[in-house]
Design an enzyme around this catalytic site. Structure first.
Site, PDB file in Angstrom:
ATOM      1  N   GLU A 152       0.792  -1.245   0.000  1.00 55.59           N
ATOM      2  CA  GLU A 152       0.000   0.000   0.000  1.00 55.59           C
ATOM      3  C   GLU A 152       0.817   1.284   0.000  1.00 55.59           C
ATOM      4  O   GLU A 152       0.288   2.356   0.303  1.00 55.59           O
ATOM      5  CB  GLU A 152      -0.946   0.021   1.214  1.00 55.59           C
ATOM      6  CG  GLU A 152      -2.379  -0.268   0.838  1.00 55.59           C
ATOM      7  CD  GLU A 152      -3.345  -0.189   2.003  1.00 55.59           C
ATOM      8  OE1 GLU A 152      -3.185  -0.989   2.944  1.00 55.59           O
ATOM      9  OE2 GLU A 152      -4.240   0.662   1.955  1.00 55.59           O
TER      10      GLU A 152
ATOM     11  N   THR B 206       0.328   2.524  -8.108  1.00 52.14           N
ATOM     12  CA  THR B 206      -0.217   3.820  -8.539  1.00 52.14           C
ATOM     13  C   THR B 206       0.819   4.542  -9.411  1.00 52.14           C
ATOM     14  O   THR B 206       0.481   5.130 -10.435  1.00 52.14           O
ATOM     15  CB  THR B 206      -0.624   4.662  -7.310  1.00 52.14           C
ATOM     16  OG1 THR B 206      -1.365   3.829  -6.430  1.00 52.14           O
ATOM     17  CG2 THR B 206      -1.472   5.849  -7.708  1.00 52.14           C
TER      18      THR B 206
ATOM     19  N   ARG C 131      -7.851   0.363  -5.351  1.00 52.37           N
ATOM     20  CA  ARG C 131      -6.926  -0.453  -4.575  1.00 52.37           C
ATOM     21  C   ARG C 131      -7.113  -1.916  -4.939  1.00 52.37           C
ATOM     22  O   ARG C 131      -8.146  -2.520  -4.628  1.00 52.37           O
ATOM     23  CB  ARG C 131      -7.207  -0.228  -3.077  1.00 52.37           C
ATOM     24  CG  ARG C 131      -6.532  -1.208  -2.152  1.00 52.37           C
ATOM     25  CD  ARG C 131      -5.061  -0.923  -1.994  1.00 52.37           C
ATOM     26  NE  ARG C 131      -4.379  -1.936  -1.195  1.00 52.37           N
ATOM     27  CZ  ARG C 131      -3.231  -2.487  -1.547  1.00 52.37           C
ATOM     28  NH1 ARG C 131      -2.626  -2.179  -2.670  1.00 52.37           N
ATOM     29  NH2 ARG C 131      -2.659  -3.363  -0.748  1.00 52.37           N
TER      30      ARG C 131
ATOM     31  N   ASP D  35       6.687  -3.950 -11.355  1.00 52.41           N
ATOM     32  CA  ASP D  35       5.920  -3.652 -10.144  1.00 52.41           C
ATOM     33  C   ASP D  35       5.649  -4.978  -9.433  1.00 52.41           C
ATOM     34  O   ASP D  35       5.211  -5.946 -10.052  1.00 52.41           O
ATOM     35  CB  ASP D  35       4.600  -2.983 -10.559  1.00 52.41           C
ATOM     36  CG  ASP D  35       3.686  -2.706  -9.366  1.00 52.41           C
ATOM     37  OD1 ASP D  35       4.202  -2.535  -8.249  1.00 52.41           O
ATOM     38  OD2 ASP D  35       2.451  -2.643  -9.572  1.00 52.41           O
TER      39      ASP D  35
ATOM     40  N   GLN E 248       3.221  -6.764   0.156  1.00 54.31           N
ATOM     41  CA  GLN E 248       2.915  -7.387   1.448  1.00 54.31           C
ATOM     42  C   GLN E 248       3.878  -8.541   1.699  1.00 54.31           C
ATOM     43  O   GLN E 248       4.453  -9.091   0.767  1.00 54.31           O
ATOM     44  CB  GLN E 248       1.456  -7.850   1.459  1.00 54.31           C
ATOM     45  CG  GLN E 248       0.526  -6.641   1.543  1.00 54.31           C
ATOM     46  CD  GLN E 248      -0.919  -7.012   1.803  1.00 54.31           C
ATOM     47  OE1 GLN E 248      -1.278  -8.187   1.892  1.00 54.31           O
ATOM     48  NE2 GLN E 248      -1.764  -6.013   1.894  1.00 54.31           N
TER      49      GLN E 248
HETATM   50  N1  LIG Z   1      -4.180  10.177  -1.606  1.00 52.28           N
HETATM   51  C1  LIG Z   1      -3.219   9.385  -2.100  1.00 52.28           C
HETATM   52  N2  LIG Z   1      -3.466   8.085  -2.288  1.00 52.28           N
HETATM   53  C2  LIG Z   1      -2.464   7.329  -2.799  1.00 52.28           C
HETATM   54  C3  LIG Z   1      -1.179   7.841  -3.112  1.00 52.28           C
HETATM   55  N3  LIG Z   1      -0.420   6.821  -3.596  1.00 52.28           N
HETATM   56  C4  LIG Z   1      -1.208   5.731  -3.578  1.00 52.28           C
HETATM   57  N4  LIG Z   1      -2.438   6.028  -3.097  1.00 52.28           N
HETATM   58  C5  LIG Z   1      -3.569   5.107  -2.874  1.00 52.28           C
HETATM   59  O1  LIG Z   1      -3.126   4.117  -1.952  1.00 52.28           O
HETATM   60  C6  LIG Z   1      -3.707   2.857  -2.259  1.00 52.28           C
HETATM   61  C7  LIG Z   1      -2.596   1.822  -2.368  1.00 52.28           C
HETATM   62  O2  LIG Z   1      -1.791   2.107  -3.498  1.00 52.28           O
HETATM   63  P1  LIG Z   1      -1.129   0.960  -4.385  1.00 52.28           P
HETATM   64  O3  LIG Z   1      -0.426   1.663  -5.493  1.00 52.28           O
HETATM   65  O4  LIG Z   1      -2.117  -0.081  -4.734  1.00 52.28           O
HETATM   66  O5  LIG Z   1      -0.055   0.364  -3.360  1.00 52.28           O
HETATM   67  P2  LIG Z   1       1.039  -0.782  -3.649  1.00 52.28           P
HETATM   68  O6  LIG Z   1       2.322  -0.294  -3.070  1.00 52.28           O
HETATM   69  O7  LIG Z   1       1.051  -1.151  -5.071  1.00 52.28           O
HETATM   70  O8  LIG Z   1       0.470  -1.963  -2.753  1.00 52.28           O
HETATM   71  P3  LIG Z   1       0.791  -3.562  -2.929  1.00 52.28           P
HETATM   72  O9  LIG Z   1       0.427  -3.944  -4.317  1.00 52.28           O
HETATM   73  O10 LIG Z   1      -0.056  -4.247  -1.882  1.00 52.28           O
HETATM   74  O11 LIG Z   1       2.236  -3.728  -2.627  1.00 52.28           O
HETATM   75  C8  LIG Z   1      -4.517   3.071  -3.542  1.00 52.28           C
HETATM   76  O12 LIG Z   1      -5.873   3.221  -3.195  1.00 52.28           O
HETATM   77  C9  LIG Z   1      -3.967   4.345  -4.126  1.00 52.28           C
HETATM   78  O13 LIG Z   1      -4.928   5.069  -4.866  1.00 52.28           O
HETATM   79  C10 LIG Z   1      -0.938   9.237  -2.878  1.00 52.28           C
HETATM   80  O14 LIG Z   1       0.153   9.771  -3.090  1.00 52.28           O
HETATM   81  N5  LIG Z   1      -1.996   9.954  -2.360  1.00 52.28           N
HETATM   82 MG   LIG Z   2       0.637  -2.883  -6.005  1.00 55.44          MG
END
Ligand SMILES: Nc1nc2c(ncn2[C@@H]2O[C@H](COP(=O)(O)OP(=O)(O)OP(=O)(O)O)[C@@H](O)[C@H]2O)c(=O)[nH]1
Ligand SMILES: [Mg+2]
Length: 354
Positions: free
Chosen positions: A39, A44, A174, A196, A200
């Site tokens: 997360e 993103t 998400r 990417d 987790q």
């Molecule tokens: N407001 C806001 N939300 C963000 C930002 N970066 C990511 N998010 C939100 O945080 C959530 C998690 O982001 P992901 O990009 O899925 O995280 P990840 O690192 O890929 O997570 P994993 O795949 O579990 O490793 C999503 O709902 C995104 O929209 C940011 O800079 N600002």
């Molecule tokens: Mg991810």
């Protein structure tokens, strides 16, 4: 002298040709890995890369994502209702209680109905439900949940059967990453192969399969998670986990010659949490060295130094950037700068630059 080159000119031309060749070779080899805990915002960033430099999201793909986005809204509402019990905050209003039972009892979490939308919007207006949501650092909830619910006021235009999720909707969604996603992009004439991975804990054992030949790592950490615990382990603070993970990566044999870029992400949520709501950096009690004053720059300096301090090599260059992964313009700017760092390191690695 006509067309004849002096020996100096021809030497310089040979040098420039060999530089271009090495540059081209170095460019071919750029493999960029997005790492970080769950997360933090890796996917993103990846989505932004697709939007800015790749194929984007054609309409049919946006439509395919619709059930996942609806799932984000419904599951988030369920998470808040369930957290109320654990936090000892009751929903006492009769209509809100009915709405909560309806949402909790849903079998299909991938489609809205008028009834479901009405129930979620009614809950969102309920002060007790809002109070639970205010305590969201103490339970697991998608950061962007409330933004979706605000959009839901426009149902069925937003969320209805004819709705096509927008670019922003997709960036806010998400979906936990499992495995590895791999794509090529061209940023300012630099070819990048970006990977990417899932962040987790149970996903991290797969990382090693991508480590061969990595020219650069973008380590993504969330600035706003300092008072939160992990999704997969409620006894572990998220910032502490991220620092430990960075320690493993930055000191790993695999990445000795890789460019290391640190994205201090979610700056928007950090501003809201730290500056507006005033939640101290040492809320968890784990960071007594953190600055106490509500000063954005001092806080960023502290984060940056804490991460850099994990590196055992004091000479190592680590490029830190404050990012907001949901903001396309800012990601574009930071990726252009980062790709220059990556290219420089890569040219250095191949002996072209000193
Ligand atoms: N407001 C806001 N939300 C963000 C930002 N970066 C990511 N998010 C939100 O945080 C959530 C998690 O982001 P992901 O990009 O899925 O995280 P990840 O690192 O890929 O997570 P994993 O795949 O579990 O490793 C999503 O709902 C995104 O929209 C940011 O800079 N600002
Ligand atoms: Mg991810």
């Amino acid at each position: 002298m006509g067309n004849k080159m002096t020996s100096e000119e021809s030497k310089s031309k040979r040098l420039s040709l060999s530089l271009n060749k090495s540059k081209a070779q170095a460019q071919k080899q750029i493999k960029l890995l997005l790492l970080g805990s769950g997360e933090s915002g890796k996917s993103t960033i990846f989505k932004q890369m697709r939007l800015i430099y790749g194929a984007g999201y054609p309409e049919e793909e946006c439509i395919k994502l619709r059930p996942f986005l609806i799932g984000n809204v419904i599951e988030g509402a369920q998470d808040i209702i369930n957290a109320g019990e654990a936090l000892g905050i009751d929903i006492t209003d009769d209509r809100a209680q009915e709405a909560a039972s309806l949402v909790l009892g849903l079998d299909d979490k991938r489609a809205f109905s008028d009834e479901v939308v009405e129930a979620i919007l009614l809950l969102w207006e309920n002060p007790e439900f809002k109070n639970i949501w205010e305590h969201r650092s103490h339970f697991q909830l998608q950061d962007t949940w409330h933004e979706y619910v605000e959009e839901l006021r426009n149902y069925p235009k937003w969320g209805g059967p004819d709705w096509i999720p927008s670019k922003d909707d997709i960036l806010k969604s998400r979906v936990r990453t499992t495995g590895v996603v791999d794509e090529e992009f061209v940023v300012k004439d630099i070819k990048l192969r970006m990977l990417d991975v899932g962040g987790q804990r149970n996903e991290r054992r797969k990382w090693i399969h991508c480590f061969e030949g990595v020219t650069s790592v973008i380590f993504v950490t969330s600035l706003s998670e300092y008072d939160q615990v992990l999704f997969e382990d409620a006894s572990k603070n998220r910032l502490e986990e991220s620092l430990e993970l960075f320690n493993e990566i930055i000191n790993s044999e695999w990445f000795v010659t890789s460019a290391m870029i640190l994205f201090l992400n979610k700056s928007d949520l950090f501003t809201e949490k730290f500056i507006v709501r005033g939640i101290p950096l040492n809320e968890s009690g784990l960071f007594p060295d953190a600055p106490v004053e509500r000063d954005f720059d001092a806080a960023i300096e502290w984060f940056s130094e804490r991460f850099k301090g994990e590196c055992l090599d004091p000479q190592r260059e680590i490029y830190a950037h404050v990012t907001c992964a949901t903001d396309t313009q800012k990601v574009d700017t930071v990726m252009r700068t980062s790709s220059q760092h990556v290219l420089r390191m890569n040219l250095r690695g191949s002996g072209v630059l000193m």
